[in-house]
Design an enzyme around this catalytic site. Structure first.
Site, PDB file in Angstrom:
ATOM      1  CD  GLU A   1     -15.228  22.045 -20.044  1.00  0.00           C
ATOM      2  OE1 GLU A   1     -15.398  20.948 -19.491  1.00  0.00           O
ATOM      3  OE2 GLU A   1     -16.174  22.793 -20.351  1.00  0.00           O
TER       4      GLU A   1
ATOM      5  CG  ASP B   1      -5.786  11.575 -32.700  1.00  0.00           C
ATOM      6  OD1 ASP B   1      -5.516  12.653 -33.269  1.00  0.00           O
ATOM      7  OD2 ASP B   1      -6.518  11.509 -31.704  1.00  0.00           O
TER       8      ASP B   1
END
Length: 737
Positions: A477, A270
């Protein structure tokens, strides 16, 4: 003048000779096996060139004619983050709600077609492949949405390992294509593994699930994509697992991924995860050691800027150049399979052109998936569908009634047209129905210089129906680095701290409910709202997710009966926040439909329709031997007066056994079918030993002798009508994995 002409000719001849020399390299010979070509190319690279090519922004090697290639691209629900206009499908959680793996595979195929068109254009330009132009897509996200507070849960296919695996495999197959020699694009299963929030501490968090939970919940979807769909990419996660950073985790990357599952694709970190080893996890003394450990564990590509230190690692004896060659072999194999080093007339996907981008077929499929994603949660006294001939005036209220940005969710592309509910309503009924519209509130706070609640209510008293379109958006979110609207009650670092609708919206809803007019709530979110007050006081509730470019039309279709909803919840809707275990606990005890023992608001697999369905004549043998497949058949009939889709679901129920961890029930088959009013269809499922097995405390998947129950219906056994049979499994224990 003569000297200039001579110099020009000399340079031209030099360039021509160089090009001819490059064409003579063994790695350019498309008739040779890829492994031979890759080995030749690697042999021509210097150590410093090799380590630079192991970073996401890989530079060109002009002397060899190797173009620059940026591995970073996104395609969560359509090609993302490009400056071009592209087709945008519903967010991943909405596509999960379709329970339609075939439609998702088609969506993946359409996405890779649009991406191929952009890639082909860039490749022909000869300037290298920059970020968001490549074909290595870092999708799908198959982490388990174990807790509704996780902001990135919207990127997943829900809380269930089986549904996640099936939808994830469909996405992989759609993106990567079916050519025996070339990849259309490259999918990437992420984030490996045990990565489901919170967001605020993801760079330092140490997840410590039990062995049982690891193999029963967190790893099955990854196993499916790697061993069955043969995905070519894996992204390791930011967090630690049992004390070791996931991007340097030997049990995950060496033992499980490479040894047990025989994965031969590439692993990427990542982004900037390897610097976390030193900076946040504090597991390594310096970045050189961190980079070496990540590479030796099997992280072939770094999204970041540390892998140049691998050259220093060779000089310090931390690893060898041969170790570097192993990772480079995996990376170049991917690029060769994409056809980057072959004559383009030989690559079947190289002819895909710009005409596919936002073509009619793609836009229609985005519309279809938006329709299929709609989940009708409540429909008191059959208020819906609305009859347009009986409605003279309607009021649309709420922050998402005309908010195109919300429909795009996160990791999104930009379409030429975004249809909001207000735009769709005006387009269809603007000359027949008086339409009043008020945003009413912002998501979490009142609007300034806008009509008051009292003024809106005074108008609402005069209409035939009130439609409140609220919820949240990916600004609230989402990923910690992207959801920048935190600081408000109910949200923190991209995550949510409550399942309740923001209080300002709830206040307006309560005021509208007092008018006594029919009240419909359309909720947009990537996670669940618990609807504690709403379920008792609102007449109808439609969960609309983040529906992509055509969401407005899909919503209006459902509201007015142009489309019969059949979406199903890929998540459990809990009654209140107190039902949730601590967010940072990765134990699955009392989480998701498989282990939650309390009462729920709306169960996983739940969704209403404007018609009814009946189940009958379930056929299945009474006994099956361990290790053998089992065929199950049932008749499904549309017993109502409207045409519609039914999502047929098969659950396996094992008897509970004291302290032994056994799911309450488990989804092991689903199929979405379309039935006209009165039509009947046989639906068949083929269950494998894997479907009938249970995970033991050591993490093994084992099929044991004993009695189980099979249930087929429109939802879970405890919440829907369906057919069930008892099945006796006989024979010795059979270890599946």
């Amino acid at each position: 003048m003569t000297n200039c002409l001579f110099l020009s000719c000399f340079l031209a001849l030099g360039i021509s000779a160089k090009a001819q020399a490059q064409e003579a390299y063994v790695f350019r010979d498309a008739t040779l096996p890829i492994e031979v070509r890759v080995k030749d190319l690697i042999s021509r690279l210097t150590l410093d060139e090799k380590v630079q090519l192991m970073k996401h922004d890989a530079p060109a090697i002009p002397r060899l004619g190797v173009p620059a290639y940026n591995w970073w691209n996104e395609a969560l629900h359509g090609v993302a983050r490009t400056s071009e206009k592209v087709t945008v499908f519903p967010q991943a959680i909405g596509m999960a709600a379709t329970f339609d793996a075939e439609a998702l595979q088609t969506m993946g195929d359409m996405t890779s077609s649009e991406g191929r068109a952009l890639f082909n254009e860039a490749l022909k330009a000869g300037k290298g492949i920059g970020r968001y132009r490549g074909l290595t897509y870092w999708t799908p996200n198959i982490n388990i949405f174990r807790d509704p507070r996780w902001g990135r849960g919207q990127e997943t296919y829900g809380e269930d390992p089986y549904l996640t695996g099936r939808m994830g495999m469909a996405m992989v197959r759609g993106l990567e294509g079916d050519d025996p020699h070339y990849l259309k694009a490259v999918a990437c299963a992420k984030h490996y593994a045990v990565h489901s929030g919170p967001e605020y501490n993801r760079h330092s968090f140490d997840a410590r699930p039990s062995v049982f939970d690891l193999w029963d919940t967190y790893l099955p979807a990854f196993r499916d994509l790697i061993t069955k769909a043969k995905v070519h990419g894996v992204m390791c996660a930011y967090n630690r697992l049992d004390g070791q950073p996931c991007c340097g985790n030997d049990p995950l990357l060496v033992d499980i991924l490479r040894s047990q599952w025989k994965f031969d694709g590439y692993v990427t970190s990542d982004c900037w995860a390897i610097k976390d080893f030193v900076q946040h996890h504090k597991t390594h003394a310096d970045n050189t050691i961190a980079a070496s450990d990540a590479m030796l564990a099997g992280t072939d590509l770094e999204c970041g800027n540390l892998y140049q230190l691998l050259a220093e690692g060779v000089r310090k004896g931390l690893h060898s150049e041969r170790d570097i060659n192993v990772s480079l072999t995996r990376l170049f194999t991917i690029l060769f399979k994409l056809g980057m080093f072959d004559p383009q007339e030989q690559v079947p996907y190289a002819s895909i052109g710009r005409e596919v981008i936002e073509c009619d077929a793609h836009k229609q499929h985005a519309y279809r998936m938006a329709q299929e994603s709609m989940v009708l949660l409540k429909n008191e006294k059959h208020l819906l569908p609305l009859n347009p001939s009986k409605i003279k005036r309607i009021v649309l209220v709420g922050p998402n009634a005309d908010n195109g940005h919300t429909l795009l969710a996160n990791y999104y592309g930009t379409p030429s047209e975004i249809v909001t509910p207000l735009k769709s309503l005006q387009k269809r009924f603007g000359d027949k129905i008086k339409i009043d519209y008020y945003p009413g509130t912002d998501f979490v706070k009142p609007l300034e210089d806008a009509p008051s609640f009292g003024q809106i209510v005074s108008v609402a008293k005069k209409v035939d129906v009130i439609v409140f379109i609220g919820g949240i958006s990916a600004d609230y979110e989402g990923e910690a680095s992207d959801a920048g609207a935190g600081g408000y009650a109910g949200f923190a670092s991209g995550d949510r701290t409550t399942m309740q609708l923001p209080s300002v919206q709830l206040k307006l809803l309560k005021a509208l409910e007092k008018t006594g007019r029919p009240l419909v709530l359309v909720n947009m979110s990537g996670s669940v709202i618990n609807f504690e007050w709403e379920n008792r006081h609102v007449d109808a509730i439609l969960q609309a997710w983040y529906g992509g470019q055509a969401a407005g039309d899909a919503i209006v279709d459902v509201l007015f009966g142009e489309y019969n909803p059949a979406g199903r919840m890929p998540l459990t809707t809990y009654r209140n926040d107190d039902d949730l275990p601590p967010f940072e606990s990765y134990s699955m005890e009392n989480r998701t439909y498989r282990y939650f023992k309390g009462e729920v608001r709306y169960p996983f697999g739940y969704g209403l329709s404007y018609t009814t369905f009946g189940y009958s004549d379930m056929e299945c043998v009474s006994e099956v031997k361990t290790g053998k497949q089992l065929r199950v058949r049932v008749q499904v009939k549309n017993t109502g007066k409207r045409d519609g889709d039914e999502v047929v679901q098969l659950y396996v129920v094992h008897p509970q056994n004291g302290n032994v961890r056994i799911p309450l029930c488990s989804l092991k088959g689903f199929k979405r079918i379309a039935l006209k009013a009165g039509e009947e269809q046989a639906v068949t499922f083929l269950l494998s030993p894997e479907d009938l097995a249970l995970t033991d405390e050591k993490g093994n998947l084992v099929e044991n002798a004993g009695e189980v129950e099979l249930f087929i219906g429109g939802g879970q056994p405890a919440y829907s009508v369906g057919e069930r049979v008892k099945l006796q499994i006989t024979g010795d224990s059979y270890q599946v994995y």
